[in-house]
Motif scaffolding. Structure first.
Motif, PDB file in Angstrom:
ATOM      1  N   THR A  98       0.827  -1.206   0.000  1.00  0.00           N
ATOM      2  CA  THR A  98       0.000   0.000   0.000  1.00  0.00           C
ATOM      3  C   THR A  98       0.864   1.260   0.000  1.00  0.00           C
ATOM      4  O   THR A  98       0.638   2.180  -0.798  1.00  0.00           O
ATOM      5  CB  THR A  98      -0.939  -0.014   1.226  1.00  0.00           C
ATOM      6  OG1 THR A  98      -1.817  -1.134   1.112  1.00  0.00           O
ATOM      7  CG2 THR A  98      -1.743   1.260   1.329  1.00  0.00           C
ATOM      8  N   ARG A 123      -5.875   2.347  -7.804  1.00  0.00           N
ATOM      9  CA  ARG A 123      -7.114   1.571  -7.726  1.00  0.00           C
ATOM     10  C   ARG A 123      -6.786   0.081  -7.756  1.00  0.00           C
ATOM     11  O   ARG A 123      -5.780  -0.336  -8.327  1.00  0.00           O
ATOM     12  CB  ARG A 123      -8.052   1.926  -8.883  1.00  0.00           C
ATOM     13  CG  ARG A 123      -8.568   3.353  -8.779  1.00  0.00           C
ATOM     14  CD  ARG A 123      -9.716   3.638  -9.744  1.00  0.00           C
ATOM     15  NE  ARG A 123     -10.150   5.012  -9.572  1.00  0.00           N
ATOM     16  CZ  ARG A 123      -9.775   6.021 -10.359  1.00  0.00           C
ATOM     17  NH1 ARG A 123      -8.997   5.804 -11.404  1.00  0.00           N
ATOM     18  NH2 ARG A 123     -10.200   7.241 -10.120  1.00  0.00           N
ATOM     19  N   GLU A 175      -8.975  -4.038  -7.172  1.00  0.00           N
ATOM     20  CA  GLU A 175     -10.230  -4.764  -7.023  1.00  0.00           C
ATOM     21  C   GLU A 175      -9.958  -6.036  -6.224  1.00  0.00           C
ATOM     22  O   GLU A 175      -8.883  -6.614  -6.340  1.00  0.00           O
ATOM     23  CB  GLU A 175     -10.803  -5.148  -8.391  1.00  0.00           C
ATOM     24  CG  GLU A 175     -11.108  -3.959  -9.276  1.00  0.00           C
ATOM     25  CD  GLU A 175     -11.464  -4.334 -10.707  1.00  0.00           C
ATOM     26  OE1 GLU A 175     -12.078  -3.497 -11.372  1.00  0.00           O
ATOM     27  OE2 GLU A 175     -11.109  -5.446 -11.171  1.00  0.00           O
ATOM     28  N   LEU A 203     -11.886  -5.988   3.980  1.00  0.00           N
ATOM     29  CA  LEU A 203     -12.094  -4.575   3.640  1.00  0.00           C
ATOM     30  C   LEU A 203     -11.773  -3.666   4.825  1.00  0.00           C
ATOM     31  O   LEU A 203     -11.220  -2.579   4.639  1.00  0.00           O
ATOM     32  CB  LEU A 203     -13.513  -4.352   3.127  1.00  0.00           C
ATOM     33  CG  LEU A 203     -13.850  -5.057   1.801  1.00  0.00           C
ATOM     34  CD1 LEU A 203     -15.309  -4.825   1.429  1.00  0.00           C
ATOM     35  CD2 LEU A 203     -12.909  -4.637   0.690  1.00  0.00           C
ATOM     36  N   LEU A 217      -8.035  -3.335   4.899  1.00  0.00           N
ATOM     37  CA  LEU A 217      -7.572  -2.453   3.822  1.00  0.00           C
ATOM     38  C   LEU A 217      -7.893  -1.000   4.117  1.00  0.00           C
ATOM     39  O   LEU A 217      -7.065  -0.119   3.872  1.00  0.00           O
ATOM     40  CB  LEU A 217      -8.169  -2.899   2.477  1.00  0.00           C
ATOM     41  CG  LEU A 217      -7.639  -4.232   1.953  1.00  0.00           C
ATOM     42  CD1 LEU A 217      -8.437  -4.686   0.737  1.00  0.00           C
ATOM     43  CD2 LEU A 217      -6.161  -4.147   1.632  1.00  0.00           C
ATOM     44  N   THR A 218      -9.075  -0.718   4.651  1.00  0.00           N
ATOM     45  CA  THR A 218      -9.392   0.677   4.983  1.00  0.00           C
ATOM     46  C   THR A 218      -8.505   1.169   6.122  1.00  0.00           C
ATOM     47  O   THR A 218      -8.168   2.354   6.163  1.00  0.00           O
ATOM     48  CB  THR A 218     -10.881   0.883   5.318  1.00  0.00           C
ATOM     49  OG1 THR A 218     -11.261   0.023   6.394  1.00  0.00           O
ATOM     50  CG2 THR A 218     -11.763   0.615   4.108  1.00  0.00           C
ATOM     51  N   TRP A 238      -6.955   2.535   2.241  1.00  0.00           N
ATOM     52  CA  TRP A 238      -7.803   2.317   1.069  1.00  0.00           C
ATOM     53  C   TRP A 238      -9.232   2.764   1.368  1.00  0.00           C
ATOM     54  O   TRP A 238      -9.709   2.637   2.487  1.00  0.00           O
ATOM     55  CB  TRP A 238      -7.812   0.844   0.680  1.00  0.00           C
ATOM     56  CG  TRP A 238      -6.522   0.353   0.132  1.00  0.00           C
ATOM     57  CD1 TRP A 238      -5.484  -0.187   0.835  1.00  0.00           C
ATOM     58  CD2 TRP A 238      -6.111   0.363  -1.234  1.00  0.00           C
ATOM     59  NE1 TRP A 238      -4.455  -0.516  -0.013  1.00  0.00           N
ATOM     60  CE2 TRP A 238      -4.813  -0.191  -1.293  1.00  0.00           C
ATOM     61  CE3 TRP A 238      -6.712   0.786  -2.413  1.00  0.00           C
ATOM     62  CZ2 TRP A 238      -4.119  -0.329  -2.490  1.00  0.00           C
ATOM     63  CZ3 TRP A 238      -6.030   0.636  -3.605  1.00  0.00           C
ATOM     64  CH2 TRP A 238      -4.744   0.081  -3.642  1.00  0.00           C
ATOM     65  N   ASP A 239      -9.926   3.253   0.341  1.00  0.00           N
ATOM     66  CA  ASP A 239     -11.349   3.572   0.416  1.00  0.00           C
ATOM     67  C   ASP A 239     -12.107   2.547  -0.408  1.00  0.00           C
ATOM     68  O   ASP A 239     -11.706   2.224  -1.536  1.00  0.00           O
ATOM     69  CB  ASP A 239     -11.628   4.964  -0.162  1.00  0.00           C
ATOM     70  CG  ASP A 239     -11.020   6.067   0.674  1.00  0.00           C
ATOM     71  OD1 ASP A 239     -11.094   5.996   1.919  1.00  0.00           O
ATOM     72  OD2 ASP A 239     -10.454   7.007   0.079  1.00  0.00           O
ATOM     73  N   VAL A 240     -13.204   2.041   0.132  1.00  0.00           N
ATOM     74  CA  VAL A 240     -14.066   1.116  -0.603  1.00  0.00           C
ATOM     75  C   VAL A 240     -15.044   1.959  -1.405  1.00  0.00           C
ATOM     76  O   VAL A 240     -15.743   2.806  -0.858  1.00  0.00           O
ATOM     77  CB  VAL A 240     -14.812   0.165   0.353  1.00  0.00           C
ATOM     78  CG1 VAL A 240     -15.738  -0.770  -0.421  1.00  0.00           C
ATOM     79  CG2 VAL A 240     -13.822  -0.641   1.191  1.00  0.00           C
ATOM     80  N   LEU A 252     -11.607  -0.514  -4.932  1.00  0.00           N
ATOM     81  CA  LEU A 252     -10.798   0.152  -3.916  1.00  0.00           C
ATOM     82  C   LEU A 252      -9.999   1.293  -4.515  1.00  0.00           C
ATOM     83  O   LEU A 252      -9.505   1.176  -5.637  1.00  0.00           O
ATOM     84  CB  LEU A 252      -9.825  -0.857  -3.293  1.00  0.00           C
ATOM     85  CG  LEU A 252     -10.474  -2.084  -2.652  1.00  0.00           C
ATOM     86  CD1 LEU A 252      -9.453  -3.188  -2.456  1.00  0.00           C
ATOM     87  CD2 LEU A 252     -11.116  -1.702  -1.336  1.00  0.00           C
TER      88      LEU A 252
END
Length: 185
Positions: free
Chosen positions: A95, A111, A113, A129, A132-133, A137-139, A154
């Motif tokens: 990331t 971006r 997926e 998720l 990841l957030t 990351w933003d969903v 993402l």
């Protein structure tokens, strides 16, 4: 970049190990694409995260002028795979690298997926998720992915991270990703 046949074969083996792990844990595996074969192909511009000569993660980073969701061009991370049994630190490093690399090639967003065969709130996808957030990351909802599977979409803002070079030596060439003439990032 994965530049030798041995490195590409190691990445394909890592992907197969990850797919076996997902299957054993009854988690979804992409059905429409032969992911290990993509990493074996010399023309695929794939990259790896190595530590002490050991491949911990592999990814196919691509410049995409219009992904079909989101706005504007991006660094798209296709087929991100980590070695099973590793901590979330590997995901954090990928990331951080992706965010920094995108900023260095004058892109504003990264971006990616991830498979989402069920609602985004359903476990075990919801746990992934959340992790990841937690790393930035933003969903951005769900829908059909580039390979036709239903995915969670993402986004990650690009951000210069000058201190990252102490942790990660980046040898990915810029012209493969950005529309300008810079030679390295």
């Amino acid at each position: 970049m994965l530049s030798t046949a041995a490195e590409r074969e190691e990445a394909a083996a890592l992907v197969q190990d990850r797919q076996r792990w997902l299957t054993l844990h009854r988690l979804p595996v992409p059905a429409r694409a032969d992911i290990p074969a993509q990493f074996r192909e010399a023309q695929t511009l794939s990259a790896g995260l190595f530590e002490d000569g050991r491949l911990l993660a592999c990814v196919i980073p691509e410049y995409d002028p219009d992904l079909g969701w989101g706005q504007g061009p991006c660094l798209f991370l296709r087929s991100v795979h980590t070695l099973p049994g590793q901590s979330d630190d590997i995901t954090r490093l990928v990331t951080l690298w992706a965010s920094d690399f995108a900023a260095r090639v004058a892109l504003y967003v990264v971006r990616a997926e991830t498979l989402a065969r069920h609602a985004l709130e359903a476990e075990p996808l919801a746990a992934l998720l959340r992790r990841l957030t937690d790393t930035g990351w933003d969903v951005c909802g769900s829908g059909p992915g580039r390979d036709g599977d239903r995915v969670a979409r993402l986004e990650l803002p690009a951000e210069h991270r000058p201190g990252l070079r102490a942790l990660i030596s980046c040898q990915v060439r810029v012209p493969e990703f950005a529309p300008d003439d810079r030679s390295t990032a």
